[in-house]
Design a protein around this motif. Structure first.
Motif, mmCIF file in Angstrom:
data_model
loop_
_atom_site.group_PDB
_atom_site.id
_atom_site.type_symbol
_atom_site.label_atom_id
_atom_site.label_comp_id
_atom_site.label_asym_id
_atom_site.label_seq_id
_atom_site.Cartn_x
_atom_site.Cartn_y
_atom_site.Cartn_z
ATOM 1 N N ALA A 40 0.846 -1.202 0.000
ATOM 2 C CA ALA A 40 0.000 0.000 0.000
ATOM 3 C C ALA A 40 0.879 1.249 0.000
ATOM 4 O O ALA A 40 1.871 1.322 0.729
ATOM 5 N N GLN A 41 0.496 2.210 -0.822
ATOM 6 C CA GLN A 41 1.335 3.394 -1.060
ATOM 7 C C GLN A 41 1.720 4.115 0.231
ATOM 8 O O GLN A 41 0.887 4.436 1.063
ATOM 9 N N LYS A 42 3.026 4.352 0.370
ATOM 10 C CA LYS A 42 3.551 5.072 1.521
ATOM 11 C C LYS A 42 4.729 5.907 1.041
ATOM 12 O O LYS A 42 5.741 5.360 0.589
ATOM 13 N N ILE A 43 4.578 7.236 1.096
ATOM 14 C CA ILE A 43 5.600 8.142 0.572
ATOM 15 C C ILE A 43 6.005 9.148 1.642
ATOM 16 O O ILE A 43 5.147 9.754 2.297
ATOM 17 N N HIS A 44 7.311 9.311 1.831
ATOM 18 C CA HIS A 44 7.844 10.307 2.754
ATOM 19 C C HIS A 44 8.440 11.467 1.971
ATOM 20 O O HIS A 44 9.055 11.260 0.935
ATOM 21 N N PHE A 45 8.235 12.681 2.479
ATOM 22 C CA PHE A 45 8.853 13.860 1.874
ATOM 23 C C PHE A 45 10.169 14.136 2.592
ATOM 24 O O PHE A 45 10.211 14.202 3.821
ATOM 25 N N VAL A 46 11.234 14.315 1.809
ATOM 26 C CA VAL A 46 12.554 14.557 2.384
ATOM 27 C C VAL A 46 13.039 15.926 1.905
ATOM 28 O O VAL A 46 13.122 16.168 0.696
ATOM 29 N N ARG A 47 13.331 16.801 2.852
ATOM 30 C CA ARG A 47 13.845 18.115 2.456
ATOM 31 C C ARG A 47 15.287 17.968 2.007
ATOM 32 O O ARG A 47 16.107 17.355 2.683
ATOM 33 N N VAL A 48 15.596 18.558 0.857
ATOM 34 C CA VAL A 48 16.944 18.451 0.293
ATOM 35 C C VAL A 48 17.535 19.841 0.086
ATOM 36 O O VAL A 48 16.908 20.850 0.408
ATOM 37 N N ARG A 49 18.699 19.858 -0.483
ATOM 38 C CA ARG A 49 19.427 21.116 -0.631
ATOM 39 C C ARG A 49 18.636 22.129 -1.471
ATOM 40 O O ARG A 49 18.016 21.769 -2.463
ATOM 41 N N GLY A 50 18.656 23.379 -1.033
ATOM 42 C CA GLY A 50 17.958 24.431 -1.757
ATOM 43 C C GLY A 50 16.504 24.564 -1.354
ATOM 44 O O GLY A 50 15.742 25.277 -1.991
ATOM 45 N N GLY A 51 16.088 23.841 -0.304
ATOM 46 C CA GLY A 51 14.701 23.918 0.140
ATOM 47 C C GLY A 51 13.749 23.095 -0.705
ATOM 48 O O GLY A 51 12.532 23.207 -0.576
ATOM 49 N N ASN A 52 14.289 22.270 -1.596
ATOM 50 C CA ASN A 52 13.450 21.404 -2.421
ATOM 51 C C ASN A 52 13.058 20.146 -1.647
ATOM 52 O O ASN A 52 13.596 19.883 -0.566
ATOM 53 N N LYS A 54 12.259 15.818 -2.008
ATOM 54 C CA LYS A 54 12.196 14.551 -2.733
ATOM 55 C C LYS A 54 11.034 13.750 -2.170
ATOM 56 O O LYS A 54 10.727 13.843 -0.984
ATOM 57 N N ARG A 55 10.416 12.984 -3.044
ATOM 58 C CA ARG A 55 9.338 12.091 -2.606
ATOM 59 C C ARG A 55 9.923 10.682 -2.481
ATOM 60 O O ARG A 55 10.164 10.022 -3.484
ATOM 61 N N ARG A 56 10.189 10.268 -1.264
ATOM 62 C CA ARG A 56 10.826 8.971 -1.007
ATOM 63 C C ARG A 56 9.750 7.898 -0.857
ATOM 64 O O ARG A 56 9.079 7.826 0.176
ATOM 65 N N ALA A 57 9.541 7.091 -1.902
ATOM 66 C CA ALA A 57 8.523 6.032 -1.859
ATOM 67 C C ALA A 57 9.064 4.849 -1.054
ATOM 68 O O ALA A 57 10.088 4.265 -1.416
ATOM 69 N N LEU A 58 8.375 4.498 0.004
ATOM 70 C CA LEU A 58 8.753 3.332 0.811
ATOM 71 C C LEU A 58 7.916 2.115 0.417
ATOM 72 O O LEU A 58 8.371 0.979 0.504
ATOM 73 N N ARG A 59 6.664 2.357 -0.020
ATOM 74 C CA ARG A 59 5.769 1.295 -0.497
ATOM 75 C C ARG A 59 4.999 1.809 -1.716
ATOM 76 O O ARG A 59 4.490 2.926 -1.701
ATOM 77 N N PRO A 170 11.849 5.347 -7.993
ATOM 78 C CA PRO A 170 10.852 5.416 -6.900
ATOM 79 C C PRO A 170 11.368 6.087 -5.630
ATOM 80 O O PRO A 170 10.617 6.772 -4.942
ATOM 81 N N GLY A 171 12.632 5.905 -5.310
ATOM 82 C CA GLY A 171 13.190 6.487 -4.098
ATOM 83 C C GLY A 171 13.452 7.974 -4.198
ATOM 84 O O GLY A 171 13.742 8.632 -3.198
ATOM 85 N N GLN A 172 13.385 8.532 -5.427
ATOM 86 C CA GLN A 172 13.657 9.954 -5.625
ATOM 87 C C GLN A 172 12.397 10.750 -5.973
ATOM 88 O O GLN A 172 12.226 11.878 -5.535
ATOM 89 N N CYS A 173 11.514 10.137 -6.796
ATOM 90 C CA CYS A 173 10.340 10.882 -7.276
ATOM 91 C C CYS A 173 9.021 10.323 -6.737
ATOM 92 O O CYS A 173 7.955 10.894 -6.996
#
Length: 200
Positions: A40-52, A54-59, A170-173
């Protein structure tokens, strides 16, 4: 600091040691791999350089896959990972990465084919819709003389599972999108999967 993306301390392509002229830097630090699994879809937002972000898909359990020869794209369910060119452990754990060969459901593509071309895909029974529009008639006439679907791909549709490759990260977008395998590429991976089954 742990995980780093800098290559200052790695060996060169020829195997020569490089002399570390500086220590690790904060801007070169890395993070643990996402190891996206099927579920089942599970996505974490990770703050990266420049205030952008990434959408880190775990499931993930579905993605958008393209059928290139028919110019059709549909959202389908991902069933399992059947082959990975870099590591068999990613197959065992059903881990989704770019380049993973997965099986996806055939239903949405069959529905599209029947509606767009006015005929079934394979030997399945086809019932024409009750409300046929002018656009549907035009589409059927347009595709009347199209070349038939190749036999290797047809057998995939008959089995109810299509081989596809994931082309996104998937781990980046946070998405597992890709395309259905056809032609020489399909034959290559079918042989590779059979070879792996025999050796295993």
């Amino acid at each position: 600091m742990g995980i780093t993306r800098m290559s200052d301390l790695k060996r060169s392509k020829t195997g020569a040691r490089s002399i570390g002229w500086r220590k690790k830097r904060n801007h070169a630090k890395g993070r643990p791999a996402a190891a996206t699994r099927i579920g089942a879809q599970k996505i974490h937002f990770v703050r990266v350089r420049g205030g952008n972000y990434k959408r880190r898909a775990l499931r993930l359990d579905q993605g958008t896959f393209a059928w290139a020869s028919e110019n059709a794209t549909r959202k389908v369910r991902i069933m399992s990972v059947v082959y990975h060119p870099s590591d068999n452990d990613l197959v065992r754990t059903n881990t989704l990465t770019k380049g993973s060969i997965v099986t996806v459901e055939t239903g949405p593509f069959k529905e599209w084919f029947a509606k767009a071309k006015g005929k079934p895909l394979g030997n399945e029974k086809y019932e024409a819709p009750k409300n046929i529009t002018d656009d549907m008639r035009k589409s059927w006439l347009k595709h009347k003389d199209d070349a038939p679907v190749e036999s290797d791909l047809m057998s995939e549709f008959s089995s109810g599972r299509l081989l596809a490759v994931i082309s996104s990260r998937p781990g980046q977008c946070g998405r597992a999108d890709g395309y259905i395998l056809e032609g020489e590429e399909l034959k290559f991976y079918q042989e590779a999967i059979q070879k792996k089954k025999k050796s295993g």
